[in-house]
Write a protein that holds these residues in place. Structure first.
Motif, PDB file in Angstrom:
ATOM      1  N   VAL A 249      -2.504  -0.106   8.631  1.00  0.00           N
ATOM      2  CA  VAL A 249      -1.208  -0.694   8.994  1.00  0.00           C
ATOM      3  C   VAL A 249      -1.355  -1.552  10.247  1.00  0.00           C
ATOM      4  N   GLU A 250      -2.017  -1.029  11.258  1.00  0.00           N
ATOM      5  CA  GLU A 250      -2.188  -1.788  12.497  1.00  0.00           C
ATOM      6  C   GLU A 250      -3.033  -3.034  12.268  1.00  0.00           C
ATOM      7  N   TYR A 251      -4.028  -2.907  11.401  1.00  0.00           N
ATOM      8  CA  TYR A 251      -4.870  -4.068  11.096  1.00  0.00           C
ATOM      9  C   TYR A 251      -4.050  -5.170  10.441  1.00  0.00           C
ATOM     10  N   CYS A 252      -3.196  -4.785   9.499  1.00  0.00           N
ATOM     11  CA  CYS A 252      -2.328  -5.784   8.865  1.00  0.00           C
ATOM     12  C   CYS A 252      -1.438  -6.458   9.898  1.00  0.00           C
ATOM     13  N   LYS A 253      -0.830  -5.671  10.761  1.00  0.00           N
ATOM     14  CA  LYS A 253       0.066  -6.240  11.764  1.00  0.00           C
ATOM     15  C   LYS A 253      -0.678  -7.198  12.690  1.00  0.00           C
ATOM     16  N   SER A 254      -1.898  -6.842  13.058  1.00  0.00           N
ATOM     17  CA  SER A 254      -2.669  -7.691  13.965  1.00  0.00           C
ATOM     18  C   SER A 254      -3.058  -9.006  13.315  1.00  0.00           C
ATOM     19  N   ASN A 255      -2.995  -9.062  11.977  1.00  0.00           N
ATOM     20  CA  ASN A 255      -3.313 -10.284  11.253  1.00  0.00           C
ATOM     21  C   ASN A 255      -2.066 -10.930  10.636  1.00  0.00           C
ATOM     22  N   ASP A 256      -0.888 -10.537  11.136  1.00  0.00           N
ATOM     23  CA  ASP A 256       0.389 -11.105  10.672  1.00  0.00           C
ATOM     24  C   ASP A 256       0.581 -10.940   9.168  1.00  0.00           C
TER      25      ASP A 256
ATOM     26  N   ILE B 169       0.835  -1.192   0.000  1.00  0.00           N
ATOM     27  CA  ILE B 169       0.000   0.000   0.000  1.00  0.00           C
ATOM     28  C   ILE B 169       0.878   1.253   0.000  1.00  0.00           C
ATOM     29  N   GLU B 170       0.275   2.378  -0.291  1.00  0.00           N
ATOM     30  CA  GLU B 170       1.015   3.632  -0.224  1.00  0.00           C
ATOM     31  C   GLU B 170       1.124   4.086   1.229  1.00  0.00           C
ATOM     32  N   VAL B 171       2.355   4.231   1.696  1.00  0.00           N
ATOM     33  CA  VAL B 171       2.593   4.748   3.049  1.00  0.00           C
ATOM     34  C   VAL B 171       3.819   5.647   3.019  1.00  0.00           C
ATOM     35  N   HIS B 172       3.682   6.817   3.595  1.00  0.00           N
ATOM     36  CA  HIS B 172       4.777   7.774   3.771  1.00  0.00           C
ATOM     37  C   HIS B 172       4.293   8.812   4.784  1.00  0.00           C
ATOM     38  N   PRO B 173       5.133   9.737   5.220  1.00  0.00           N
ATOM     39  CA  PRO B 173       4.707  10.667   6.268  1.00  0.00           C
ATOM     40  C   PRO B 173       3.457  11.477   5.954  1.00  0.00           C
ATOM     41  N   LEU B 174       3.154  11.711   4.680  1.00  0.00           N
ATOM     42  CA  LEU B 174       1.953  12.468   4.317  1.00  0.00           C
ATOM     43  C   LEU B 174       0.717  11.588   4.168  1.00  0.00           C
ATOM     44  N   CYS B 175       0.901  10.282   4.179  1.00  0.00           N
ATOM     45  CA  CYS B 175      -0.204   9.320   4.029  1.00  0.00           C
ATOM     46  C   CYS B 175       0.141   8.098   4.869  1.00  0.00           C
ATOM     47  N   GLN B 176      -0.202   8.156   6.151  1.00  0.00           N
ATOM     48  CA  GLN B 176       0.319   7.175   7.099  1.00  0.00           C
ATOM     49  C   GLN B 176      -0.552   5.928   7.265  1.00  0.00           C
ATOM     50  N   GLN B 177      -1.827   6.011   6.957  1.00  0.00           N
ATOM     51  CA  GLN B 177      -2.724   4.853   6.964  1.00  0.00           C
ATOM     52  C   GLN B 177      -2.591   4.015   8.238  1.00  0.00           C
ATOM     53  N   ARG B 178      -2.633   4.682   9.380  1.00  0.00           N
ATOM     54  CA  ARG B 178      -2.348   4.012  10.652  1.00  0.00           C
ATOM     55  C   ARG B 178      -3.289   2.829  10.937  1.00  0.00           C
TER      56      ARG B 178
END
Length: 263
Positions: free
Chosen positions: A164-171, A152-161
């Motif tokens: 991102v956390e959802y992905c991490k919680s699902n490995d 996905i697009e992620v950078h300081p102007l588009c952080q999608q927190r």
């Protein structure tokens, strides 16, 4: 399950043969072990040529490509992926993505084909790209293979927190495309200030920020200077205060936002 290298080289828009081959070979020489391509980038043959000519063993290189939207029907996934392998000159890839949940994408048909490729040993990991939380849930339910990554697009102007956390919680690994916001990060005063303090560039700050959140950036670079500079971001260490400052920069500002996007 394979370990994803901390940084990769993107090849989007690096469409001239000589430049692309040279940049991939240079990246491998500098220490990169993750190369990202896609059917629609028209760089698969150049990536394959670079891997063939590199002194780095194929087994040490994490190769990822993507099935384009028009090829996401069951039969087209299988047929077009064989064509991708031919262009790459490889027997398998380490990660195969569905590029967008668009065009011919149908969770049952598309991901059944991905499962078949996984079971046949042609792909080592299954990935998706530009998937939202509901689409990730659907993919997880449909797949027999583990869902390895969401690009996905992620950078300081588009952080999608949240995503991102959802992905991490699902490995699910998060792979960040456009990690430098197509160069916009270099003009952000806060990143420049952090870079001056850390004796690095604003671009390196952005890449380090991603890495320290267990997000894998895949910046595109053509010249040795920027390939090397991006790789050296692995040595940059940020403070909690740096992270707090960067958190204030989020504008939800995308650089890639096509009409067929699922958001």
């Amino acid at each position: 399950m394979q370990t994803l290298p901390d940084i990769g080289l993107g090849t989007f828009q690096n469409t001239y043969r000589d430049e692309c081959v040279e940049s991939v070979v240079t990246a491998l020489d500098e220490g990169y072990r993750h190369i990202d391509t896609a059917q629609v980038y028209d760089t698969e043959p150049f990536v394959g040529e670079a891997i063939e000519s590199s002194s780095v063993d194929r087994e040490d290189i994490f190769v990822a490509t993507k099935i384009w939207n028009e090829n996401l029907g069951y039969d087209d996934v299988l047929d077009s992926f064989d064509e991708s392998l031919d262009r790459l000159g490889l027997e398998e890839v380490d990660l195969l993505y569905a590029h967008w949940p668009a065009g011919a994408y149908d969770a049952e048909e598309t991901l059944s084909a991905f499962d078949e490729l996984y079971d046949a040993g042609k792909i080592r990991n299954v990935g998706v790209s530009n998937f939202t939380k509901p689409l990730l849930d659907e993919a997880i339910d449909q797949l027999d293979a583990p869902l390895y990554a969401n690009q996905i697009e992620v950078h300081p102007l588009c952080q999608q927190r949240e995503l991102v956390e959802y992905c991490k919680s699902n490995d699910i690994e998060v792979v960040a495309y456009s990690p430098l916001a197509r160069g916009r990060v270099i003009d952000i005063p806060e990143l420049r200030d952090i870079g001056e303090t850390r004796e690095c560039t604003a671009a390196q700050v952005s890449l380090a920020w991603l890495r320290e959140q267990d997000i894998t950036p895949i910046p595109m670079a053509q010249t040795k200077r920027f390939i090397k500079e991006n790789y050296e971001s692995l040595e940059v260490k940020l403070t909690d205060e740096d992270h707090q400052t960067i958190a204030t920069l989020d504008e939800g500002r995308r650089t890639i936002d096509p009409e067929y996007a699922p958001w």
